[in-house]
Design an enzyme around this catalytic site. Structure first.
Site, PDB file in Angstrom:
ATOM      1  CE  LYS A 278      -4.000   1.224   0.686  1.00 54.82           C
ATOM      2  NZ  LYS A 278      -4.873   0.793   1.759  1.00 54.82           N
ATOM      3  CG  ASN A 421      14.791   6.304   9.917  1.00 58.35           C
ATOM      4  OD1 ASN A 421      15.758   6.137   9.205  1.00 58.35           O
ATOM      5  ND2 ASN A 421      14.642   7.362  10.686  1.00 58.35           N
ATOM      6  CG  HIS A 527      15.533   8.023   1.831  1.00 60.25           C
ATOM      7  ND1 HIS A 527      16.864   7.643   1.781  1.00 60.25           N
ATOM      8  CD2 HIS A 527      15.237   8.119   3.146  1.00 60.25           C
ATOM      9  CE1 HIS A 527      17.341   7.549   3.007  1.00 60.25           C
ATOM     10  NE2 HIS A 527      16.375   7.826   3.851  1.00 60.25           N
TER      11      HIS A 527
END
Ligand code: 93A
Length: 527
Positions: A278, A421, A527
């Site tokens: 998702k 993270n 990221h």
């Protein structure tokens, strides 16, 4: 100006025709000098040959990098025979003239051709050979130089016709050829080297692709978008066959890619596996004895988020799994293949897209990823580090149990595909809590634990599955607090790259709590 050949230096990697040539030279009374392998071959044919190390007084050294680079060799090649000072220097230093040089070079081109690695290619750059060839060719007034076996005959013909001497005409022709050879050799090295640099510094033009599809809109309806194919045709959303359902949207493509790249980490021969994604992050990943059990385990991690998700599987979709999937709303299914029955079951859900990719992506495959920044493009090689290639180094007093180790490997495999993270709790080869994309690792640890608690409530479990779980962190814990949050949630073992200034502090905290911890040495930022 014919020059008698009294002494020849032979140093050849390609030993074709060498023996016949050496025999003919010996018959003309030519003294033979040779480097290691060449000398061995000549001696084996019963001919007298002097080893070059005997001439130089030095052994061949540094893996053969230094064998002929010596004044006794280069003086013998470069001395002008009728120059008084040169003759004097030869006498003073005990240098004997070399009248014929026979060299063919380390097979650099062939080494590149066969796909050798960087180090092997570098080792096949010949230094001494070209130095001798260039020296002899410069001094062609006195020295004949042969750089390929094809020219052995021309030399022998002249020796036979001119009482053991070569003509200036032949020596000039050979000298020209010699420089052509060293020039081509260096060009080959230079071309190869430039290609190596391109791999290190990815070229954004590699992205110059073909339009696959104009998209209705981008990430949001007020953005325009399109989907392009790059020349690198890895199995995945760009190459898959869509069997049914409406056109994929920008976000569907992005999520499907994330799901399929993640499922590629799970070797289909070893295990069945399922990933549910998702918003480009996995919200459930599991291995299972078959696909349907893997799907159920993945769904149990966060069934709330899985609603309207993207499902990837590492094996052909079967009927059982298809039936199970259709129980809730799903946007896209992607798998290498599907059975007829499964296709029919999915067929009843007209809006559900089914994509068949043919095969799984290879997580070790090279490739590029790109991200735009204002006025620029950030390009990097894809993260193709794989858990199976890593050594998990135990850093705590307690080593993980076999079950913990198995789950740690699983969790770190998943961590690579979650936005940083990342904190992943896993148990029995299934994620039980995923914390993604937080600015603080402590937050990721807490969010994942809270989600596990939510799942426990939903499934009416006595306690969250983080109790007795293992935990993976995509990057090191800068302080002990992030890890302590994981321990508080019930984790008993930890995998992380290590490498923080405060590793000692973190290890000490783990030991105090009886936690087993391993370092991978590999970071999986995303990221
Ligand atoms: O490693 S090198 O660059 N250093 C040298 O001093 C040297 N001298 C001759 N390579 C050197 N050679 C090359 O060794 C020759 O060009 C030839 O290709 C090869 C022959 O080695 P061997 O006689 O041991 O088979």
């Amino acid at each position: 100006r014919p020059r008698r050949v009294t002494r020849a230096l032979l140093s050849v990697s390609d030993k074709t025709g060498l023996i016949e040539f050496a025999q003919a030279l010996a018959a003309h009374g030519v003294e033979l000098i040779s480097t290691g392998g060449t000398a061995k071959a000549i001696a084996a044919a019963g001919l007298k040959v002097k080893d070059v190390s005997e001439l130089t007084g030095f052994p061949e050294m540094m893996d053969g990098r230094v064998k002929t680079l010596h004044p006794k060799v280069h003086g013998g090649l470069l001395a002008i025979r009728d120059n008084k000072e040169h003759a004097e220097a030869m006498k003073t230093h005990g240098i004997a003239p070399i009248d014929l040089l026979v060299v063919n070079l380390y097979p650099f081109e062939a080494t590149v051709e066969k796909g050798a690695n960087f180090e092997e290619c570098i080792e096949n750059i010949d230094i001494g050979g070209p130095a001798m060839i260039r020296a002899a060719a410069k001094n062609h007034d006195d020295v004949a130089v042969v750089v390929e076996a094809q020219d052995y005959k021309a030399v022998l013909d002249e020796l036979a016709a001119n009482n053991g001497a070569t003509t200036l005409a032949l020596r000039r022709r050979l000298a020209a050829k010699a420089y052509a050879r060293t020039g081509a050799y260096d060009a080959a090295i230079s071309n190869w080297f430039n290609r190596q640099l391109e791999i290190d510094a990815p070229d954004f033009r590699a992205f110059g692709g073909k339009l696959i599809q104009s998209l209705r809109y981008g990430e949001n309806p007020h953005q325009t978008a399109a989907f392009y194919a790059t020349p690198d045709k890895r199995p995945g959303v760009s190459t898959a066959r869509q069997l049914q359902g409406k056109e994929l949207s920008y976000n569907n493509i992005n999520d499907t890619d994330a799901a399929y790249e993640c499922i590629g980490e799970f070797d289909a021969k070893r295990t069945a596996a399922c990933v549910i994604v998702k918003h480009a992050n996995p919200c459930g990943v599991a291995e299972g004895s078959d696909l349907v059990s893997a799907y159920r385990k993945a769904l149990a991690c966060d069934s709330t988020s899985a609603f309207g998700g993207i499902i990837a599987m590492n094996r052909a979709l079967d009927a059982d799994t298809a039936r199970e999937i259709t129980k809730i709303f799903t946007e896209v299914i992607i798998a290498p293949d599907a059975s007829e029955e499964a296709i029919a079951i999915i067929g009843a859900r007209k809006n559900l897209r089914l994509l068949l990719a043919g095969s799984l992506p290879d997580p070790r495959a090279p490739g590029l990823t790109a991200k735009t920044v204002a006025g620029g493009l950030l390009v990097q090689s894809r993260d193709n580090a794989v858990v199976d290639d890593m050594t998990f180094k135990v850093v705590t007093k307690r080593a993980p149990t076999d079950a913990e180790m198995r789950d740690l490997r699983f969790a770190f495999r998943v961590a690579k595909h979650v936005k940083s993270n990342t904190i992943i709790y896993a148990k029995d080869l299934a994620t039980v809590g995923i914390g993604a994309g937080q600015m603080s690792r402590v937050d990721s640890a807490r969010i994942a634990a809270r989600k596990a608690q939510d799942a426990a409530n939903e499934l009416k479990l006595a306690e969250p599955l983080t109790k007795g779980s293992v935990v993976a962190s995509d990057a090191f814990f800068p302080f002990a607090d992030g890890m302590l949050a994981c321990i508080e949630a019930g984790a008993t073992a930890v995998v992380q790259p290590g490498g923080s200034m405060r590793d000692d502090e973190v290890i000490k905290a783990a030991d105090e709590h009886g936690i087993a911890m391993v370092f991978t040495g590999t970071r999986h930022f995303r990221h």
